[in-house]
Design a protein around this motif. Structure first.
Motif, short mmCIF file in Angstrom:
data_model
loop_
_atom_site.label_atom_id
_atom_site.label_comp_id
_atom_site.label_asym_id
_atom_site.label_seq_id
_atom_site.Cartn_x
_atom_site.Cartn_y
_atom_site.Cartn_z
N PRO A 149 125.42 12.76 130.37
CA PRO A 149 126.30 12.48 131.50
C PRO A 149 127.18 11.25 131.30
O PRO A 149 128.17 11.10 131.99
N ASN A 192 116.50 24.14 141.54
CA ASN A 192 116.17 23.53 140.26
C ASN A 192 115.44 24.47 139.30
O ASN A 192 115.24 24.11 138.15
N HIS A 249 118.26 19.33 131.53
CA HIS A 249 118.68 17.93 131.68
C HIS A 249 117.61 16.93 131.25
O HIS A 249 117.83 16.10 130.38
N TRP A 250 116.46 17.00 131.88
CA TRP A 250 115.48 15.92 131.67
C TRP A 250 114.57 16.15 130.47
O TRP A 250 113.72 15.32 130.18
N TRP A 272 122.68 11.86 144.12
CA TRP A 272 121.89 11.04 143.20
C TRP A 272 121.84 9.56 143.57
O TRP A 272 121.22 8.77 142.88
N SER A 330 120.14 18.56 138.74
CA SER A 330 120.63 18.36 137.38
C SER A 330 120.64 19.72 136.69
O SER A 330 120.26 20.73 137.27
N ARG A 337 130.35 20.20 138.17
CA ARG A 337 129.89 20.02 136.80
C ARG A 337 130.23 21.17 135.88
O ARG A 337 129.74 21.26 134.76
N ALA A 351 123.58 16.67 130.03
CA ALA A 351 124.24 17.06 131.27
C ALA A 351 124.93 18.41 131.21
O ALA A 351 125.02 19.12 132.20
N ILE A 366 114.36 20.48 134.92
CA ILE A 366 115.60 20.41 135.70
C ILE A 366 115.20 20.03 137.11
O ILE A 366 114.58 20.81 137.82
#
Lengths: 410, 420
Positions: free
Chosen positions: A338, A213, A269-270, B276, A252, A136, A322, A248
């Motif tokens: 993403p 995370n 991310h979230w 995922w 992610s 990523r 993302a 996170i």
């Protein structure tokens, strides 16, 4: 298409303009635009940008080959890091989320293998090394201090570097033990990492690592320390780093270098947000946040995913935020969800689109394509070079390079 | 440790099974020289009572000088050339991805070669059953400007057909090309195989079905086309053997084996795992391709099934650490009465990556695996990867694979498989 035409097309798409039916007929009512701002806002410079294939070839299949970078097979979606001399390093091969070889594309466009394919986690020749890099874009970073390429992936609990000595490429574990995970600060070689996967190298040689995370770890002067353990929480809390909240989870999120060595950006991310960490003040601020958290009905304006507009009120992302990638030439932050089909950055507090207006697969031979034409799916800006060219990766297309041609003209 | 012990027990049981597929002892083909312990991508063919193994010897990255090496083995898997044969000595560049076939009394080896320092070409050389390289200068199978790569070779018993992928002219899309090569080394004219939709194509694999060559390649879907023994195209357009955007699931990893008069077995892996849950389940898939180029319609159609289908050799769904997951390279051969397939079976790590690859085999009746759990060919705690397979056509096969030591050294290893 000219800037004006493109802007008109965008406005039509956004429902703001409906062509005249002629003959004095009544015009249909324009479709309402949630929040009163078009969902797609081209940057003022969008018409000056063009996209070229840079590395990899979506028709080449999955057999890795070397040579001219845009003829190389097996590139897939790599992680990207760029050295000041313009050499572009790619971590590629392997599976979708574990990149197992490292190549470089020299300024003349030649792509050559540097490391990987082996099974050794010990320090030694790169040809025998087992490489693992998070694709990523967060798992690969060039350190100008020691001319090394740092890399990490959660499956190997160490921060390693690839460097050249006497003409030979070597791999070394700089911090952590590649065969033992844990959480131990202290001397780098004795320290333990859990799941390092995103890292930043500063000009002074300090390495920041997103470990798992929630841990922000720092490697400097041969010592590993834990700079922060991110607090979780549904609501975004800015302010002191030890009180700020992040969301996170599940591998992610990502960290990226900022405008100087004292700044990191975080793809939170979230929280659907990009955050800025001021390492000097040890504070966190929010740069952009999706107003709807992926639910068009939830936000104040009810704007669907992928909307442009004011970064803190109208812009939206899809399935989280993302990636973040700071562009030191344009002094902007590239951001995206993403599943985005456009490349967007934040300028003057607005999220604006630069290229890739429609979803779809890249054309196999699209070279020098005007910015509005390329179609791609699930792209992200993985790096920006010293000339301000953005390197875009997509799942099947390899690496594409977007540049402002006006800026590059002598 | 416990897993290795279990694997050894399974291996031993497999060897004793008797009624099915028996696995012989391991023999190391290239133990020491000259590649500084780095070896990769073995391939093998059988002819005139011997197997010829070929592989990449040495590092193919920057600063490396990988060469294609070969060694003969007898029908029992005994190495006849303890000092490998360097197929095409060269002082510059590197060589990689060798493929080999036997026909007209000689072996033909083809590989991609980077000696020009700019891009890959496809070169070839013949080797006699006595182990002599017959072409002092390699045959330039495809050595024009731009990239020509990923070769494959097959034989009708008399001559050869080579296939590769190439970028030509000002284009940036790969095309699939093929050309006949005589057993005397003479190269015929290349023909282009066009996908009727995209024009592009990659990763060709070819086999001789007793009447024609069948060339299978990837162009979004899996396409196939027939070529005559003289290298001429027999079909106007390729036909779809398997429809779909196969992407990573097939790509370079697919393999092909022909049964004279019966059709061909195409093998390819299904999805890879990820953290995922986007991918999965994993499988190693068999397709029986008839002489008309279409897959047997009785083969089950799938849409993200949660259990193993009848044409799947192997299956992986569980993302727990240590769970098996078939993925990556595979190979198949016709042993005279049935197909035999070998493939990679990895194991899931804590972070849902793949590790500890084993080599598994099964006999295949048409497109149905006979050894439903697979027989372990190599299942130690080390990484065993990149299987290749050739058969003597009378119930014996030779399986080659890479064996990766923990320190990064790689040996090429062979085991004889017996089906009767």
């Amino acid at each position: 298409m000219s800037n004006g035409l493109r802007a008109a097309a965008v406005l039509v798409a956004a429902g703001l303009i409906v062509s005249s039916a002629g003959g004095g007929q009544a015009r249909p009512e324009p479709a309402p635009v949630p929040g009163g701002i078009p969902l797609l806002v081209p940057d003022d410079s969008a018409g000056d940008w063009a996209v070229d294939r840079f590395a990899g070839n979506s028709t080449a299949g999955y057999a890795f080959s070397q040579g001219p970078a845009f003829e190389a097979g097996g590139i897939g979606r790599p992680a990207v890091a760029i050295a000041p001399d313009g050499t572009v390093y790619l971590a590629t091969g392997g599976m979708s989320w574990v990149k197992e070889i490292i190549v470089r594309v020299s300024p003349d466009g030649a792509l050559r293998l540097l490391a990987g394919g082996g099974s050794s986690l010990a320090d030694g020749p790169a040809s025998r090394a087992r490489i693992a890099v998070d694709w990523r874009g967060g798992g690969l970073a060039w350190s100008p201090k020691d001319a090394s390429l740092y890399f990490a992936h959660a499956m190997v609990p160490a921060v390693r570097r690839l460097y050249q000595k006497d003409g030979q490429w070597l791999v070394e574990s700089v911090a952590g033990n590649p065969e033992k995970s844990g959480r131990e600060d202290g001397p780098a070689k004795a320290a333990l990492f859990n799941e390092p996967r995103s890292l930043v190298a500063t000009s002074a040689g300090t390495i920041y690592v997103l470990d798992g995370n929630s841990l922000l770890r720092k490697i400097a002067n041969g010592q590993v320390s834990t700079l922060a353990q991110f607090k979780g929480g549904r609501e975004i809390v800015d302010g002191p780093l030890d009180k700020a909240t992040f969301s996170i989870t599940g591998m992610s999120g990502q960290i990226a270098a900022g405008e100087n060595d004292e700044v990191l950006y975080v793809a939170d991310h979230w929280h659907f947000a990009a955050r800025r960490i001021d390492l000097k003040a040890m504070t966190v601020s929010t740069i952009t946040v999706s107003e709807n958290n992926d639910n068009p009905k939830a936000g104040k304006f009810g704007r669907p995913a992928h909307a442009d507009g004011p970064a803190l009120t109208h812009a939206t992302y899809n399935s989280g935020l993302a990636y973040v990638c700071y562009d030191p030439v344009h002094k902007t932050l590239w951001v995206g969800g993403p599943d985005e089909h456009r490349m967007r950055w934040i300028r003057d507090g607005w999220v604006k689109t630069l290229t890739g207006y429609e979803p779809g697969n890249w054309a196999a031979d699209a070279m020098g394509t005007p910015a509005g034409k390329p179609k791609f799916t699930w792209g992200n800006v993985a790096a920006v070079d010293p000339q301000g060219r953005a390197y875009i990766t997509t799942p099947a297309g390899g690496v594409w390079r977007a540049c402002n041609r006006k800026e590059l003209e002598p | 440790m416990m897993r290795s012990l279990l694997a050894m027990m399974v291996l031993a049981l497999g060897a004793q099974a008797g009624e099915g597929l028996r696995v012989g002892d391991e023999s190391i083909i290239a133990a020491d020289e000259p590649g500084k312990d780095i070896r990769a991508t073995p391939h093998v063919a059988f002819g005139k009572g011997i197997y010829l193994a070929v592989w990449r010897e040495g590092w193919n990255g920057e600063g490396g000088s990988a060469r294609i090496c070969a060694a003969r083995l007898d029908g029992q898997g005994k190495v006849l050339d303890p000092k490998p044969i360097e197929v095409a000595p060269c002082k510059v560049g590197f060589q990689e991805l060798p493929r080999v076939a036997f026909g007209g009394g000689v072996f033909l080896v083809a590989w991609q070669d980077f000696r020009n320092g700019k891009d890959c070409d496809v070169l070839g050389a013949r080797i006699s059953p006595e182990g002599t390289v017959l072409d002092a200068q390699p045959i330039a199978i495809a050595a024009g400007p731009r990239t020509q790569s990923v070769p494959d070779v097959a034989s009708d018993g008399k001559d050869f057909l080579a296939a590769w992928q190439a970028v030509q002219g000002e284009e940036n899309a790969y095309r699939v090309m093929a050309a006949r090569i005589g057993a005397d080394g003479r190269l015929g004219a290349a023909v282009e195989i066009k996908s009727p939709w995209t024009k592009a194509g990659a990763c060709p694999r070819i086999a001789w079905d007793g009447v024609n060559y069948r060339l299978v390649f990837v162009s979004q879907s899996l396409l196939s086309i027939r070529l005559a023994a003289d290298g001429g195209l027999l079909d106007k357009d390729p036909i779809v053997t398997l429809r779909g955007n196969l992407g990573a699931a097939i790509g370079f990893s697919h393999s092909l084996a022909a049964a004279p008069g019966k059709g061909m077995l195409a093998l390819f892996p299904r999805s890879q795992p990820d953290y995922w849950g986007w991918g999965g389940p994993g499988a190693m898939i068999c397709l029986l391709v008839g002489t008309d180029g279409t897959a047997d319609p009785a083969i089950p159609r799938e849409s993200y099934p949660q259990s193993k289908l009848a044409n799947w050799l192997d299956f992986g769904k569980d993302k727990k650490e240590g769970s098996p997951w078939p993925y990556g390279q595979c190979a198949a051969a016709w042993d005279g009465t049935q197909f035999v397939a070998v493939w990679q079976r990895h194991h899931i790590t804590k972070t849902v990556s793949l590790s500890n690859c084993d080599i598994i085999a099964s006999r295949v009746d048409g497109w149905k695996p006979l050894d439903t759990d697979g027989v372990a060919v190599a299942a130690t705690g080390l990484e065993e990867r990149a299987p290749a397979l050739a058969s003597d056509g009378a119930g014996k096969l030779l399986c080659l694979y890479e064996k990766h030591a923990k320190d990064g050294k790689v040996t090429i290893v062979a085991r004889v498989l017996e089906t009767r």
